[in-house]
Design a protein around this motif. Structure first.
Motif, short mmCIF file in Angstrom:
data_model
loop_
_atom_site.label_atom_id
_atom_site.label_comp_id
_atom_site.label_asym_id
_atom_site.label_seq_id
_atom_site.Cartn_x
_atom_site.Cartn_y
_atom_site.Cartn_z
N SER A 192 0.82 -1.22 0.00
CA SER A 192 0.00 0.00 0.00
C SER A 192 0.85 1.27 0.00
N ASN A 193 2.12 1.12 0.31
CA ASN A 193 3.00 2.30 0.32
C ASN A 193 3.67 2.55 -1.03
N SER A 194 3.47 1.65 -1.97
CA SER A 194 4.11 1.78 -3.27
C SER A 194 3.14 2.34 -4.30
N TYR A 195 3.68 3.00 -5.29
CA TYR A 195 2.87 3.55 -6.37
C TYR A 195 3.69 3.59 -7.65
N SER A 196 3.01 3.51 -8.76
CA SER A 196 3.65 3.70 -10.05
C SER A 196 3.35 5.11 -10.54
N MET A 197 3.96 5.48 -11.68
CA MET A 197 3.83 6.84 -12.17
C MET A 197 3.65 6.84 -13.69
N TYR A 198 2.88 7.80 -14.16
CA TYR A 198 2.92 8.17 -15.57
C TYR A 198 4.04 9.19 -15.72
N TYR A 199 4.95 8.96 -16.68
CA TYR A 199 6.05 9.88 -16.94
C TYR A 199 6.01 10.34 -18.40
N LYS A 200 6.33 11.61 -18.59
CA LYS A 200 6.53 12.14 -19.94
C LYS A 200 7.83 12.94 -19.95
N TYR A 201 8.76 12.52 -20.79
CA TYR A 201 10.05 13.18 -20.92
C TYR A 201 10.11 14.03 -22.19
N LEU A 202 10.81 15.15 -22.11
CA LEU A 202 11.25 15.87 -23.29
C LEU A 202 12.72 15.54 -23.48
N VAL A 203 13.02 14.89 -24.59
CA VAL A 203 14.39 14.50 -24.88
C VAL A 203 14.99 15.50 -25.87
N ASP A 204 16.15 16.00 -25.55
CA ASP A 204 16.86 16.96 -26.41
C ASP A 204 18.19 16.34 -26.82
N GLU A 205 18.23 15.82 -28.02
CA GLU A 205 19.46 15.16 -28.50
C GLU A 205 20.57 16.17 -28.76
N ASN A 206 20.20 17.41 -29.04
CA ASN A 206 21.21 18.44 -29.31
C ASN A 206 22.05 18.72 -28.07
N ASN A 207 21.38 18.82 -26.93
CA ASN A 207 22.07 19.09 -25.66
C ASN A 207 22.32 17.83 -24.84
N ARG A 208 21.87 16.69 -25.37
CA ARG A 208 22.01 15.39 -24.70
C ARG A 208 21.42 15.44 -23.30
N THR A 209 20.16 15.88 -23.23
CA THR A 209 19.45 15.97 -21.95
C THR A 209 18.07 15.35 -22.06
#
Length: 568
Positions: free
Chosen positions: A478-495
């Motif tokens: 009951s103490n655990s949870y999952s997440m929806y994640y959305k990343y912005l990937v920038d290959e130019n700055n490698r971030t």
């Protein structure tokens, strides 16, 4: 005596080899998941609906169903029936589940005097279920005089009324009805439905059907389709395993995995027109597959020789040429990441491959253009981009917490840098690549189901302390949870930057996310629940399985336009 001893030893060795070979075939065979003795042809007939004669086809399992020669024989039988009478709107040829690939479906054929488009509504005669309505897709055009369809939406095991409506371009309208009681559904959860709960959002659900994939509580391996009211509206039985996802080409064909080694190509009428068998090339399929930009399928795979010799699984990528059915290997992660394999040496203690070596555990593949793919490695909690896959596959970069790769060769050099203060994904599934015209060249989005689970059997002593609030392998925690994640990937700055996230019900394994028509579809697989959220991350509606066994591999939503349905 020495000769006799030699013969005995040779005989014993032969017996051992036979036993090992038998175990290998048993583990990797493409056998039907259901008891062959329990298999039966699923049809239903009455004065308005006919059933085909399968007597001479020797269909004793779904392995026999998914046979192109058998399917051609069924198609020929249908063609004979089509010419046996003048079928029109008042006298429709209706056949129950003719190809045995969609349990509750109904094939219909007829002609109309004037070019017409066809819509339909399904209701049950007792009024126990909401009605289901759709416009039918005709590959001859929106308006046609020739009509041939596979109709889905019937509720299994009860009497349904099908109302067909024909409308001409001038607006003339006529209706006809067919009563039909399809076979009882395999997924009969308390009368074919899910427990539905309303969320806080007033936004509308997206139009389409949820494909429930890899539900382990059903009596037969299958993928079934659920409407927005939580009612099962179609069932696609499989030989075994699960369908992974549904893919569609521009010729109105659907592709789905039907076993560990086979992908079926099925036309809009339900006929299996081709089988792609990677087993003959020495592979099994697992977790995911997709198209590249050349019309090939690229898929996650296990090399059967490596599985037999080293117990090594789920670390290959293959390409299937859909024209020639040839199979070639795109990537072998043991060659790409040899230093990882030197340290990730322990065998799996949980899940499907207990006792097998699973140091990478790929679970998602996405084609990202320019001869590149993005894959998800659950075991290393890493998203990996690979390039030059048509030639000599190379690693472009990793997205993960640095602790995963510390001290393993020079692999830390592949890491993109985090832009911001957040915890990277752990044990993720269903990583989706998404472009956006508003982004600069070299930027894209990734969204995923972040299981947020600290599981790494191949390196059981790994320190997850870099992951705040990491979950356990207990889905009931009951103490655990999952997440929806959305990343912005920038290959130019490698971030990579976390641009959206929210908590969802916890599932240490499996699960999926999908951006569909502006909403989010999320499956928390080990909770047996899927949910649809609006663009503001507010819950619109949730659907919970009515079964004690709660394990749904994935749920993706499809509109089935230009396959079953038309938007016009």
């Amino acid at each position: 005596m020495r000769h006799k001893r030699y013969l005995i030893l040779s005989l014993l060795l032969a017996i051992v080899l036979i036993l090992v070979g038998s175990l290998f075939l048993l583990h990797n065979s493409d056998k039907d998941s259901s008891n062959t003795k329990q298999f039966k042809i699923l049809t239903s007939e009455n004065s308005q609906v006919t059933a085909l004669d399968y007597t001479d086809l020797s269909i004793n399992s779904y392995s026999d169903v998914y046979n192109v020669t058998t399917q051609q024989s069924i198609s020929e039988q249908i063609e004979v029936l089509k010419t046996s009478a003048d079928y029109d709107f008042s006298n429709i040829l209706a056949i129950s589940n003719p190809y045995q690939t969609n349990v509750t479906s109904l094939y219909v054929y007829f002609k109309t005097d004037k070019a017409s488009k066809i819509s339909y509504t399904i209701s049950d005669l007792k009024g126990s279920y909401p009605t289901y309505s759709a416009n039918l897709y005709n590959n001859s055009g929106d308006y046609s005089t020739i009509h041939e369809y596979q109709i889905i939406g019937f509720v299994g095991g009860i009497e349904n009324k099908l109302t067909l409506t024909a409308i001409t371009e001038d607006g003339e309208e006529q209706k006809t009805t067919i009563n039909y009681t399809p076979p009882t559904a395999f997924s009969n959860y308390e009368q074919n439905n899910f427990t539905v709960s309303e969320g806080v959002s007033d936004e509308a659900l997206s139009n389409g059907l949820y494909a429930v994939i890899g539900d382990q509580s059903t009596s037969q391996k299958l993928t079934y389709l659920v409407d927005n009211d939580g009612i099962v509206r179609a069932e696609l039985p499989l030989i075994g395993y699960n369908s992974l996802r549904l893919l569609f080409d521009d010729q109105q064909n659907m592709y789905l995995t039907i076993s560990k080694s086979k992908i079926a190509k099925i036309n809009r009428l339900g006929e299996v027109i081709q089988i792609y068998d990677v087993g003959v090339s020495g592979y099994n399929l697992h977790h995911d597959f997709t198209f590249d930009d050349q019309g090939n399928i690229i898929a996650l795979a296990t090399n059967l020789a490596a599985e037999t010799e080293d117990k090594l699984v789920e670390d290959r990528i293959i390409k299937i040429n859909l024209e020639t059915a040839s199979v070639s290997e795109v990537a072998d992660f043991r060659k790409l990441l040899p230093d990882l394999y030197d340290v990730a040496t322990e065998l799996a203690t949980q899940a499907t491959y207990e006792g097998y070596w699973d140091p990478i555990h790929l679970n998602t593949i996405q084609y990202s253009g320019d001869d590149s793919i993005i894959v998800s490695s659950r075991e290393t909690s890493t998203i990996i981009k690979l390039g030059q896959i048509s030639d000599a596959t190379t690693i472009d970069y990793f997205i993960s917490d640095p602790s995963i790769w510390t001290g393993i060769g020079d692999y830390s050099n592949y890491l993109l840098s985090k832009d911001g203060d957040f915890v990277s994904q752990a044990g993720q599934h269903s990583v989706i690549y998404q472009t956006d015209n508003s982004l600069a060249e070299g930027q894209y989005y990734l969204y995923l189901f972040n299981n947020n689970s600290g599981i790494m059997d191949s390196r059981p002593n790994f320190d997850f302390s870099s992951y705040e609030n990491i979950g356990s392998d207990d889905k009931a925690d009951s103490n655990s949870y999952s997440m929806y994640y959305k990343y912005l990937v920038d290959e130019n700055n490698r971030t990579y930057q976390l641009v959206n996230s929210f908590k969802v019900p916890y599932s240490p394994y499996i699960s999926s996310v999908q951006n569909f028509s502006g909403n989010l579809i999320i499956d928390s697989g080990q909770q047996g629940i899927f949910l649809e959220y609006d663009a503001s991350n507010e819950l619109i509606r949730s659907f919970t399985i009515n079964s004690d066994t709660k394990f749904i591999y994935r749920v993706y939503k499809y509109d089935f336009e230009n396959y079953y349905f038309s938007s016009n």
